[in-house]
Design an enzyme around this catalytic site. Sequence first.
Site, mmCIF file in Angstrom:
data_model
loop_
_atom_site.group_PDB
_atom_site.id
_atom_site.type_symbol
_atom_site.label_atom_id
_atom_site.label_comp_id
_atom_site.label_asym_id
_atom_site.label_seq_id
_atom_site.Cartn_x
_atom_site.Cartn_y
_atom_site.Cartn_z
ATOM 1 N N ARG A 34 0.821 -1.205 0.000
ATOM 2 C CA ARG A 34 0.000 0.000 0.000
ATOM 3 C C ARG A 34 0.860 1.262 0.000
ATOM 4 O O ARG A 34 2.025 1.232 0.361
ATOM 5 C CB ARG A 34 -0.943 -0.003 1.204
ATOM 6 N N LYS A 74 -8.360 -2.314 1.624
ATOM 7 C CA LYS A 74 -8.168 -1.470 2.784
ATOM 8 C C LYS A 74 -8.871 -0.125 2.645
ATOM 9 O O LYS A 74 -9.220 0.506 3.642
ATOM 10 C CB LYS A 74 -6.672 -1.302 3.077
ATOM 11 N N HIS A 128 -9.516 -3.975 13.129
ATOM 12 C CA HIS A 128 -8.489 -4.633 12.313
ATOM 13 C C HIS A 128 -8.052 -5.886 13.066
ATOM 14 O O HIS A 128 -7.071 -5.883 13.794
ATOM 15 C CB HIS A 128 -7.300 -3.692 12.098
ATOM 16 N N SER A 184 0.346 -5.522 10.551
ATOM 17 C CA SER A 184 0.677 -6.400 9.435
ATOM 18 C C SER A 184 1.826 -7.351 9.806
ATOM 19 O O SER A 184 2.846 -6.918 10.338
ATOM 20 C CB SER A 184 1.067 -5.535 8.230
ATOM 21 N N LYS A 241 -2.370 -12.348 12.515
ATOM 22 C CA LYS A 241 -3.843 -12.398 12.517
ATOM 23 C C LYS A 241 -4.347 -13.547 11.641
ATOM 24 O O LYS A 241 -5.156 -14.362 12.076
ATOM 25 C CB LYS A 241 -4.440 -11.066 12.010
ATOM 26 N N THR A 242 -3.855 -13.579 10.411
ATOM 27 C CA THR A 242 -4.326 -14.612 9.482
ATOM 28 C C THR A 242 -3.834 -15.993 9.920
ATOM 29 O O THR A 242 -4.601 -16.953 9.983
ATOM 30 C CB THR A 242 -3.853 -14.296 8.049
ATOM 31 N N ASP A 244 -9.175 -10.668 9.018
ATOM 32 C CA ASP A 244 -8.574 -9.320 9.004
ATOM 33 C C ASP A 244 -9.483 -8.152 9.388
ATOM 34 O O ASP A 244 -9.001 -7.190 9.949
ATOM 35 C CB ASP A 244 -7.996 -9.057 7.606
ATOM 36 N N ARG A 252 1.392 -12.458 -1.517
ATOM 37 C CA ARG A 252 0.090 -12.648 -0.893
ATOM 38 C C ARG A 252 -0.796 -13.609 -1.664
ATOM 39 O O ARG A 252 -0.693 -13.712 -2.881
ATOM 40 C CB ARG A 252 -0.650 -11.302 -0.851
HETATM 41 N N1 LIG Z 1 5.248 -17.407 16.326
HETATM 42 C C1 LIG Z 1 4.596 -16.960 15.265
HETATM 43 N N2 LIG Z 1 3.319 -16.549 15.364
HETATM 44 C C2 LIG Z 1 2.640 -16.072 14.299
HETATM 45 N N3 LIG Z 1 3.169 -15.985 13.046
HETATM 46 C C3 LIG Z 1 4.439 -16.391 12.868
HETATM 47 C C4 LIG Z 1 5.208 -16.889 13.968
HETATM 48 N N4 LIG Z 1 6.422 -17.208 13.504
HETATM 49 C C5 LIG Z 1 6.418 -16.928 12.191
HETATM 50 N N5 LIG Z 1 5.243 -16.436 11.774
HETATM 51 C C6 LIG Z 1 4.918 -15.973 10.406
HETATM 52 O O1 LIG Z 1 4.546 -14.607 10.467
HETATM 53 C C7 LIG Z 1 3.606 -14.294 9.452
HETATM 54 C C8 LIG Z 1 2.331 -13.728 10.059
HETATM 55 O O2 LIG Z 1 1.589 -13.174 8.992
HETATM 56 P P1 LIG Z 1 0.017 -13.020 8.903
HETATM 57 O O3 LIG Z 1 -0.390 -13.222 7.485
HETATM 58 O O4 LIG Z 1 -0.663 -13.896 9.900
HETATM 59 O O5 LIG Z 1 -0.097 -11.500 9.269
HETATM 60 P P2 LIG Z 1 -1.369 -10.606 9.531
HETATM 61 O O6 LIG Z 1 -1.346 -10.179 10.944
HETATM 62 O O7 LIG Z 1 -2.566 -11.320 9.046
HETATM 63 O O8 LIG Z 1 -1.052 -9.327 8.616
HETATM 64 P P3 LIG Z 1 -1.893 -8.498 7.529
HETATM 65 O O9 LIG Z 1 -2.832 -7.599 8.274
HETATM 66 O O10 LIG Z 1 -0.880 -7.753 6.784
HETATM 67 O O11 LIG Z 1 -2.619 -9.480 6.668
HETATM 68 C C9 LIG Z 1 3.327 -15.579 8.706
HETATM 69 O O12 LIG Z 1 4.138 -15.593 7.565
HETATM 70 C C10 LIG Z 1 3.759 -16.657 9.722
HETATM 71 O O13 LIG Z 1 4.162 -17.838 9.104
HETATM 72 O O1 LIG Z 2 -3.585 -4.208 3.168
HETATM 73 C C1 LIG Z 2 -2.607 -4.869 2.956
HETATM 74 O O2 LIG Z 2 -1.858 -4.703 1.979
HETATM 75 C C2 LIG Z 2 -2.241 -5.955 3.866
HETATM 76 C C3 LIG Z 2 -2.894 -5.917 5.143
HETATM 77 O O3 LIG Z 2 -3.796 -6.671 5.390
HETATM 78 C C4 LIG Z 2 -2.412 -4.946 6.122
HETATM 79 O O4 LIG Z 2 -1.468 -4.211 5.834
HETATM 80 O O5 LIG Z 2 -2.983 -4.911 7.213
HETATM 81 CA CA LIG Z 3 -3.786 -11.072 7.139
HETATM 82 MN MN LIG Z 4 -4.594 -6.424 7.513
#
Ligand SMILES: Nc1ncnc2c1ncn2[C@@H]1O[C@H](COP(=O)(O)OP(=O)(O)OP(=O)(O)O)[C@@H](O)[C@H]1O
Ligand SMILES: O=C([O-])CC(=O)C(=O)O
Ligand SMILES: [Ca+2]
Ligand SMILES: [Mn+2]
Length: 654
Positions: A172, A317, A336, A354, A358-359, A373, A438
């Site tokens: 972004r 977003k 979020h 990010s 979360k995911t 998310d 992604r």
């Molecule tokens: N202990 C841990 N707990 C959670 N995630 C971990 C850990 N160790 C490594 N990771 C890695 O960290 C990353 C977490 O990314 P995730 O997609 O869950 O982020 P997000 O919070 O959903 O972000 P976004 O809002 O950008 O989507 C993954 O690639 C996961 O494999």
């Molecule tokens: O929006 C994006 O590119 C990825 C995301 O989920 C974040 O940053 O929270």
């Molecule tokens: Ca996510």
């Molecule tokens: Mn997000």
Amino acid sequence: MASNGNGNVTNGNRLTKIQTNKKHNGICHDDSVPTVKAQTIDELHSLQRKKSAPTTPVTGTQAPFATFSEEERQKQQLQSISASLASLTRETGPKVVKGDPARRSDTPKVAHVPHYHVTPTIAVSDSSLKFTHVLYNLSPAELYEQAIKYEKGSFITATGALATLSGAKTGRSPRDKRVVKDDVTENELWWGRGSPNIEMDEHSFMVNRERAVDYLNSLDKVFVNDQFLNWDTENRIKVRIVSARAYHSLFMHNMCIRPTPEELENYGTPDFTIYNAGQFPCNRYTHYMTSSTSIDLNLARREMVILGTQYAGEMKKGLFSLMHYLMPKRQILSLHSGCNMGKDGDVALFFGLSGTGKTTLSTDHNRYLIGDDEHCWSENGVSNIEGGCYAKCVDLSREKEPDIWNAIKFGTVLENVVFDEHTREVDYSDKSVTENTRAAYPIEYIPNAKLPCVGPHPKNVILLACDAFGVLPPVSKLTLAQTMYHFISGYTALVAGTEDGIKEPQATFSACFGAAFIMLHPTKYAAMLAEKMEKHGATGWLVNTGWSAGSYGYGSRIKLQYTRKIIDAIHSGSLLNAEYKKTKIFGLEIPAEVEGVPSEILDPVNTWSNKKAYEETLLKLAGLFKKNFETFTNHKIGKGNNLTEEILAAGPIF
Ligand SMILES: Nc1ncnc2c1ncn2[C@@H]1O[C@H](COP(=O)(O)OP(=O)(O)OP(=O)(O)O)[C@@H](O)[C@H]1O
Ligand SMILES: O=C([O-])CC(=O)C(=O)O
Ligand SMILES: [Ca+2]
Ligand SMILES: [Mn+2]
């Protein structure tokens, strides 16, 4: 005589004539299968594609809205799209026609769609003579074909996903996200230092809108998605996305809620429209523009314009920002966060910036996934805003994240990944295009998705921080005031570059764990969260998914396996009754034991060999927290003053 292997009998160089069955007009045929019912190749091709039900089917006459003929409905839909795409200076909508311009058979005979507004008498330009073909709510299969035929960098991977490139931007552009400041938004929204809302005026918005609309109308075809946001049907928002790329259309097909044919039939006009001109830039002669990218939100017009970026996450977003404005007006909290539910109906929210998990952590084989998310928390409980998930793919492995791995199949959009040119096997460890690779897939690709994506009031509120300093405990139980303090702080620490040696972790504070998307002052959301958590008796937790046994470069990231055990203990309720002690400085309650996790890592001080370095790093981080919170000290949170005082006292003390 000898056989030549083809069944023909040769006699030297001369072919002998084979006797055939003369029954069928003298034509030799293999009667094991009947022949096709076509006289020509074109006819054969026309047999291949069965006419599908219209995109907006007509239900039985008993339906209250089915008063129009199908033809009338199609006409209204095209008029609505023409109106969406109308130039505001020429006061006319373009001539739109449904279907792929490359497939003539799709073009209806009556191609002229009346202009929406009054036809202007002056200056008819070439643009008013052309048709814009509309590819309306195409299916994933059709979008695959469009992408592969017309969009460079589109490929089918070995598991059937659509690999795409998002162009120059692979993330972004928060510094190019603008919001129209008018008499209403001036007072309602959060402006100034720390706010994500960069102001622009109505006129500049209109210049950009016209630019995007003219660009889209100049194309042979545009993609239009009519979809929904929010699984809470009472608070559902109808969104229309007009875009130039099949990639964008498939991305939104996956990420928004997909209407059923019946819902589409009664769709009417959208509540909000996105004009995504993608690669087409904005213009520096336009006031407020500081680069060739601009993502512009106009709340009064209920429109968003995207110029100069093809990163699809801007649409996702951007709509989230909209929800952060619309929902609080209805006393609904937008969050979020990820969200899942146990077999007994216990709901957990996962907040975090990010990359904090979360995911990853909401996608849990033992629980129902409500969403990964974006959520709403209303009087009725929680609801997912979206219809899909957007997972980070860097270093993705089947073993550690099987559900996400298996979701990467036909229909899934895979952004900016690298794959073998022949086998099309994806190499998730390859960051050649970007680290932010992604996958966007419909939520039902996760086997235990909870459909519809709604649930009761949350029992646990888990704040995730990826602490690259390695001083926050893997898990701590929070008081309500501490939960608010950490929610408003929105801390995580990322590591800048990973290539040239060890780098210092960079602390990031992003209010409400999503300052880039909030529209009102952070304390507004915090007060709502506090009220809801208190009312429904939810417990707050802080989970460090980052470093242990030293900062980045010395220690290592906490094993996902351990974090999952910690999360399991929160869900089961066993952690609530554990034995706790309070840490110095941050005053966090940490458990002595968590099943499946080595006890020595639960207090970070144990894992650092250099205790002095630990103390210094801890103090450094505490200082960063304190400094960040200064901007909030003169804001009241909630109705009384008590909460505000308590929250201020819930931060680090040193
Ligand atoms: N202990 C841990 N707990 C959670 N995630 C971990 C850990 N160790 C490594 N990771 C890695 O960290 C990353 C977490 O990314 P995730 O997609 O869950 O982020 P997000 O919070 O959903 O972000 P976004 O809002 O950008 O989507 C993954 O690639 C996961 O494999
Ligand atoms: O929006 C994006 O590119 C990825 C995301 O989920 C974040 O940053 O929270
Ligand atoms: Ca996510
Ligand atoms: Mn997000």
